[in-house]
Design an enzyme around this catalytic site. Sequence first.
Site, PDB file in Angstrom:
ATOM      1  N   ARG A 157      -3.119  10.979  -0.142  1.00  0.00           N
ATOM      2  CA  ARG A 157      -3.891  10.573  -1.317  1.00  0.00           C
ATOM      3  C   ARG A 157      -5.127  11.463  -1.433  1.00  0.00           C
ATOM      4  O   ARG A 157      -5.848  11.661  -0.449  1.00  0.00           O
ATOM      5  CB  ARG A 157      -4.332   9.107  -1.195  1.00  0.00           C
ATOM      6  CG  ARG A 157      -5.019   8.589  -2.466  1.00  0.00           C
ATOM      7  CD  ARG A 157      -5.720   7.266  -2.231  1.00  0.00           C
ATOM      8  NE  ARG A 157      -4.828   6.155  -1.960  1.00  0.00           N
ATOM      9  CZ  ARG A 157      -4.288   5.370  -2.885  1.00  0.00           C
ATOM     10  NH1 ARG A 157      -4.517   5.588  -4.150  1.00  0.00           N
ATOM     11  NH2 ARG A 157      -3.503   4.382  -2.541  1.00  0.00           N
ATOM     12  N   GLY A 172     -25.248 -15.643 -16.032  1.00  0.00           N
ATOM     13  CA  GLY A 172     -24.078 -15.080 -15.355  1.00  0.00           C
ATOM     14  C   GLY A 172     -23.859 -15.612 -13.950  1.00  0.00           C
ATOM     15  O   GLY A 172     -22.811 -15.362 -13.349  1.00  0.00           O
ATOM     16  N   LYS A 182       2.708   9.864   3.177  1.00  0.00           N
ATOM     17  CA  LYS A 182       1.891   9.763   1.959  1.00  0.00           C
ATOM     18  C   LYS A 182       0.585  10.538   2.102  1.00  0.00           C
ATOM     19  O   LYS A 182      -0.027  10.536   3.165  1.00  0.00           O
ATOM     20  CB  LYS A 182       1.574   8.275   1.702  1.00  0.00           C
ATOM     21  CG  LYS A 182       0.683   8.033   0.509  1.00  0.00           C
ATOM     22  CD  LYS A 182       0.593   6.556   0.193  1.00  0.00           C
ATOM     23  CE  LYS A 182      -0.745   5.988   0.581  1.00  0.00           C
ATOM     24  NZ  LYS A 182      -0.874   4.566   0.216  1.00  0.00           N
ATOM     25  N   GLN A 209     -12.198  -0.840   2.716  1.00  0.00           N
ATOM     26  CA  GLN A 209     -13.450  -0.140   3.084  1.00  0.00           C
ATOM     27  C   GLN A 209     -13.803  -0.567   4.507  1.00  0.00           C
ATOM     28  O   GLN A 209     -14.795  -1.227   4.762  1.00  0.00           O
ATOM     29  CB  GLN A 209     -14.565  -0.504   2.112  1.00  0.00           C
ATOM     30  CG  GLN A 209     -14.310  -0.021   0.689  1.00  0.00           C
ATOM     31  CD  GLN A 209     -15.494  -0.297  -0.222  1.00  0.00           C
ATOM     32  OE1 GLN A 209     -16.637  -0.089   0.152  1.00  0.00           O
ATOM     33  NE2 GLN A 209     -15.224  -0.796  -1.425  1.00  0.00           N
TER      34      GLN A 209
END
Length: 283
Positions: free
Chosen positions: A185, A34, A183, A90
């Site tokens: 959240r 991977g 807004k 973040q």
Amino acid sequence: MIVPGSSSQLLAAALAEETGRPSATPTYDRFPDGETLAAVPRFEGNEATIVAATDSDAAWVELLQLQDAVREAGATDVTTVVPYMGYARQDESFGDGEPVSARAMARAVSTGTDRVVLVNPHERGVADFYDVPVEVVDAASVLADPLPALDDPLFLAPDEGAAAIATTVRDAYGAGETDYFEKRRDRDTGAVEVSPSDAPVADRDVVVVDDIIATGSTMSESVGVLNERGAARVVAACVHPMLAANAVTKLRAAGVDRIVGSDTIERGCSVVSAAPVLADALE
Ligand code: R5P
């Protein structure tokens, strides 16, 4: 020499065209376990400009490898263009023991470059996390180019933080009003609620402008509210069309007329390039 990351091949090609610089052809491989292997063939000259959106964890690893590979290929002067900086949301530690992920990523990238160019990072402050000089580029103006002819347009930001880029798009379009929603959240569920502003929207074309459409919750909520209030057409415009998971489906269900994005993240709706703005920054 422009060195494209695998996630930014179209943008890198457009940038090579805009700047007249040659383009390297990196190879990308993956081992059976991977691990990725990004390699850059040796090239003429000592300058390399890597263009790599970090829209996945694999893209971050690939970017670190490209930075090392261009030095191996002879570069002594490395610029890293990050058209979309993942982890930029973040930008602080939101809970006990949580990392400032944007800082961790910025520090890692700083070790392999002489300078960084960021396009519309989620917060301007993430630029301060880098240990090398950073130029922040605002590519929002390019979003005006692919807009259709609009009737009595309103350029609306889904929150106050995006109000400036809504104004940038309005200015580039050359007509219309601007406004923004409030807004909220829910951090646990990710559910978004928007409170309509006072601006009348009935029978008007509304362009909702945001820096990013990620899960599509913010944009689909905004589009739904505007359609309920009788807007003629609602266009969703963003610099970074991440469009994770079912974002497009949510936008269609909310009745969006079209989605307009740039190629800082390469998606089907990346109908306009950030290359001209980046070319100016690299001059
Ligand atoms: C938030 O402040 C940003 O400007 C975007 O509104 C937000 O990140 C979009 O995320 P999502 O598509 O998941 O609602």
